[in-house]
Design a protein around this motif. Structure first.
Motif, PDB file in Angstrom:
ATOM      1  N   ARG A  10       3.599  54.655  -0.953  1.00  0.00           N
ATOM      2  CA  ARG A  10       2.446  54.588  -0.051  1.00  0.00           C
ATOM      3  C   ARG A  10       1.587  55.841  -0.220  1.00  0.00           C
ATOM      4  O   ARG A  10       2.081  56.953  -0.044  1.00  0.00           O
ATOM      5  CB  ARG A  10       2.920  54.477   1.394  1.00  0.00           C
ATOM      6  N   ALA A  11       0.319  55.619  -0.557  1.00  0.00           N
ATOM      7  CA  ALA A  11      -0.544  56.737  -0.958  1.00  0.00           C
ATOM      8  C   ALA A  11      -1.804  56.839  -0.106  1.00  0.00           C
ATOM      9  O   ALA A  11      -2.368  55.825   0.308  1.00  0.00           O
ATOM     10  CB  ALA A  11      -0.953  56.571  -2.424  1.00  0.00           C
ATOM     11  N   VAL A  13      -5.546  58.575  -0.657  1.00  0.00           N
ATOM     12  CA  VAL A  13      -6.394  59.183  -1.689  1.00  0.00           C
ATOM     13  C   VAL A  13      -7.765  59.478  -1.082  1.00  0.00           C
ATOM     14  O   VAL A  13      -8.454  58.566  -0.604  1.00  0.00           O
ATOM     15  CB  VAL A  13      -6.560  58.245  -2.905  1.00  0.00           C
ATOM     16  N   CYS A  25      -7.183  55.491  -7.409  1.00  0.00           N
ATOM     17  CA  CYS A  25      -6.835  54.372  -6.507  1.00  0.00           C
ATOM     18  C   CYS A  25      -6.508  53.111  -7.314  1.00  0.00           C
ATOM     19  O   CYS A  25      -5.498  52.444  -7.049  1.00  0.00           O
ATOM     20  CB  CYS A  25      -7.998  54.068  -5.559  1.00  0.00           C
ATOM     21  N   TYR A  28      -3.174  53.413  -9.112  1.00  0.00           N
ATOM     22  CA  TYR A  28      -2.050  53.266  -8.177  1.00  0.00           C
ATOM     23  C   TYR A  28      -1.861  51.794  -7.790  1.00  0.00           C
ATOM     24  O   TYR A  28      -0.732  51.295  -7.709  1.00  0.00           O
ATOM     25  CB  TYR A  28      -2.286  54.115  -6.931  1.00  0.00           C
ATOM     26  N   VAL A  35      -2.137  51.581  -0.827  1.00  0.00           N
ATOM     27  CA  VAL A  35      -3.087  52.699  -0.850  1.00  0.00           C
ATOM     28  C   VAL A  35      -4.013  52.658   0.364  1.00  0.00           C
ATOM     29  O   VAL A  35      -4.503  51.593   0.744  1.00  0.00           O
ATOM     30  CB  VAL A  35      -3.944  52.637  -2.148  1.00  0.00           C
ATOM     31  N   ALA A  37      -7.599  54.504   1.083  1.00  0.00           N
ATOM     32  CA  ALA A  37      -8.631  55.289   0.411  1.00  0.00           C
ATOM     33  C   ALA A  37      -9.652  55.763   1.445  1.00  0.00           C
ATOM     34  O   ALA A  37      -9.943  55.055   2.410  1.00  0.00           O
ATOM     35  CB  ALA A  37      -9.319  54.446  -0.660  1.00  0.00           C
TER      36      ALA A  37
END
Ligand SMILES: NC(=O)c1ccc[n+]([C@@H]2O[C@H](COP(=O)([O-])OP(=O)(O)OC[C@H]3O[C@@H](n4cnc5c(N)ncnc54)[C@H](OP(=O)(O)O)[C@@H]3O)[C@@H](O)[C@H]2O)c1
Length: 235
Positions: A10-11, A13, A25, A28, A35, A37
């Motif tokens: 889990r990101a 950005v 993004c 990923y 994600v 963003a």
């Protein structure tokens, strides 16, 4: 088919609306990540939302965040936590270039706003997400070869400060096994690059998608520390 390297990760950005952040993004999402963003306006992320539909990962949300405004940073962090629960990857990508020239000729207002967006905002984002960071999470700060370079005005100063912040955060968060890395993407064909080198033929500069591999590999667990040049990534 090779397994997706960021499945289940889990990101968050920053600056996902264009340039390097948008390419990260998409990389990923291509590798199966979930994600969130950000950009100064969520509408700037409509194009990313459309492109994400075809990819195996999930764009869990697009959030407005102005790094110059700590309240906005904290609100976006709260939004990301609500959407993701835990956070495994933070990419502090968004930044401003500002006017270049000697530091002594840099107006105080430009110095202050670049320090806010390029340094204080990213540190605030990490602080606001700290409780949600997973054991073994990674923070990737996007730096520049212009860090500490004379006559690059506030930008050179802020990127040098971001490199130092990367080391300090690494020590602050070491007990939590959170890794902190700074990646210099090198010259990339983006709006910021064009602003810095208006006479350059953009066709001679690499596309952002060509520099994303270290962002993926480090997010997937490659044991890297310190400042890294994307162009020298050979693993
Ligand atoms: N391009 C290069 O050659 C190069 C070289 C070395 C390092 N870098 C670094 O790579 C990173 C990305 O640069 P880029 O070239 O992709 O730049 P860019 O095309 O100018 O994109 C900058 C991103 O930052 C966001 N942003 C700008 N001001 C913001 C603010 N106050 N709060 C929140 N987000 C903000 C923008 O979103 P909105 O405008 O939609 O809000 C946009 O998504 C930066 O850290 C830059 O220093 C780039």
């Amino acid at each position: 088919m090779s397994p997706l390297r960021l499945q289940g990760r889990r990101a968050v950005v920053s600056g996902g609306s264009r340039g390097v952040g948008r390419a990260v993004c998409l990389a990923y999402l291509r590798e199966g990540a979930t994600v969130v963003a950000t950009a100064r306006s969520a509408t700037h992320l409509d194009g990313l939302r459309r492109d994400a539909e075809a990819l195996p990962g999930v764009l869990a949300g697009t959030l407005a965040m102005d790094l110059a405004d700590p309240e906005s940073v904290r609100a976006a962090a709260a939004g990301a936590r609500a959407l993701l629960g835990r956070v495994d990857i933070v990419v502090n990508n968004a930044a401003v270039l500002g006017p270049r020239g000697p530091l002594t000729a840099t107006p105080f207002g430009d110095l202050r706003s670049a320090l806010a967006v390029n340094v204080a905002g990213p540190v605030e984002l990490v602080a606001a997400l700290a409780d949600a960071l997973s054991d073994g999470a990674v923070i990737i700060n996007v730096t520049s070869g212009a860090a500490g370079r004379a006559r690059w005005g506030a930008y050179g100063l802020t990127k040098a400060a971001l490199n130092i912040a990367t080391d300090m955060l690494a020590e602050d968060l070491a007990e939590r096994r959170v890794r902190c890395v700074a990646i210099n993407p090198g010259p990339v064909r983006t709006e910021m690059r064009h602003a810095a080198y208006p006479d350059e033929d953009p066709a001679t500069v690499r596309h952002p998608r060509s520099i994303v591999e270290p962002f993926v590999a480090i997010a997937a667990g490659a044991p890297v520390e310190g400042v890294l040049e994307a162009s020298e990534w050979t693993r």
